[in-house]
Design a protein around this motif. Sequence first.
Motif, PDB file in Angstrom:
ATOM      1  N   ALA A 111      -7.648   8.475  -7.035  1.00  0.00           N
ATOM      2  CA  ALA A 111      -7.822   8.291  -5.500  1.00  0.00           C
ATOM      3  C   ALA A 111      -6.822   7.842  -4.935  1.00  0.00           C
ATOM      4  N   VAL A 116      -7.789  12.869  -5.461  1.00  0.00           N
ATOM      5  CA  VAL A 116      -9.256  12.944  -5.035  1.00  0.00           C
ATOM      6  C   VAL A 116      -9.280  12.346  -3.730  1.00  0.00           C
ATOM      7  N   ASP A 117     -10.548  12.605  -3.018  1.00  0.00           N
ATOM      8  CA  ASP A 117     -10.814  11.907  -1.816  1.00  0.00           C
ATOM      9  C   ASP A 117     -11.883  11.135  -1.701  1.00  0.00           C
ATOM     10  N   GLY A 118     -12.481  10.826  -3.022  1.00  0.00           N
ATOM     11  CA  GLY A 118     -13.717   9.742  -3.086  1.00  0.00           C
ATOM     12  C   GLY A 118     -14.235   9.851  -4.448  1.00  0.00           C
ATOM     13  N   VAL A 119     -14.844   8.797  -4.751  1.00  0.00           N
ATOM     14  CA  VAL A 119     -15.380   8.455  -6.151  1.00  0.00           C
ATOM     15  C   VAL A 119     -16.698   8.326  -6.244  1.00  0.00           C
ATOM     16  N   ILE A 293     -10.698   3.477  -0.161  1.00  0.00           N
ATOM     17  CA  ILE A 293     -11.215   4.898  -0.676  1.00  0.00           C
ATOM     18  C   ILE A 293     -12.568   4.741  -0.699  1.00  0.00           C
ATOM     19  N   ALA A 328     -15.465  11.230   2.480  1.00  0.00           N
ATOM     20  CA  ALA A 328     -14.284  11.666   2.002  1.00  0.00           C
ATOM     21  C   ALA A 328     -13.585  12.678   2.942  1.00  0.00           C
ATOM     22  N   ARG A 332      -9.860  12.174   3.939  1.00  0.00           N
ATOM     23  CA  ARG A 332      -8.874  13.038   3.783  1.00  0.00           C
ATOM     24  C   ARG A 332      -8.292  13.642   5.229  1.00  0.00           C
TER      25      ARG A 332
END
Length: 338
Positions: A111, A116-119, A293, A328, A332
């Motif tokens: 992230a 990636v845009d989120g977890v 994030i 996300a 982004r």
Amino acid sequence: MTDTKPRIAIIPGDPSGIGPELIARLLNEDGVTDAADIVLVGDGHVWEQGAAQSGLPVALAEIGEDAAGTAEGVNWLPMETIAPDDVKVAEVTVEGGTCSLRCLDKALDLAQAGKVDGVLFGPFNKAALTSAGLNAEDEHRYMARYLGFTGYHSEINVLDDLMTTRVTSHIGLREVAERISAEAVEKAIGLAEDTLKRAGKDRPHIAVAALNPHAGDNGKFGREEIDILQPVVEAAQAKQKNVTGPWPSDTVFLKAKRGEVDAVVTMYHDQGQIAIKLMGFERGVTVAGGLPIPVATPAHGTAFDIAGQQQANVGATLQAFNLLVRMARNHRAARAAA
């Protein structure tokens, strides 16, 4: 991946609990891969365990360590964090905690790097995390430290379209009153407002819960409402914020249940948690509010009592995924515009 479709890293949580099964169930829900591209982070045998526990398929299309080669749909970034024989279903183990932390670290790395845009993470077991070296009050503070984030952050609980933030959290009740300050209340209001805006709500209505019975009853049961809460609410309103209160805590959630407010700022942990869990335990979501994030997880725990028995309910995990996708997507877009 399109410009608007976010990419979500998913980790299993503690492999001894229901996390692997929940993620397997999530991946088989309609519309999940239409909403986001998935990067599964973790050991292949743990994901296979989830498939076996759920009775549902989990495809493992391997990609590189830095998420190179990520395609649309479900991808798998392999890790070796725990031996198959060390996965003890329904048991607290150091190995399970180590697996959880190593997968979390990797997802956060992705992230931070913009891969990636989120977890999204499956439920953690705090005892296992602590035994594995968490060295923090909870996973939220661990994540902030790992990311080098020093700004205000706190756990946010979500049920459907309702969010709750807390002025105080994991402390004893006898300490709550002395921790209620104008600054702390302002931060909890700001966190609710910012998080709701990140989730797509332009002008959220935020209700502030009182600390004392009957909102203090004009000072009869305490002056926190008069001296702290009311001035903070009035100051927020003067800035054109949609903030009301302080409302008696035994009625504010009736307003929330009727959909009259978007968030409730509570004064202590159980003031909000009891209400949220009674209204929908199997739909509750926890958001790591304030972090740079988007991070979310189902609000329930590892459920060792039903782990491995094909009984895990995917409802809260699906709600967490859907909320995370919205956050996300906005994250982004904001990163692209910066």
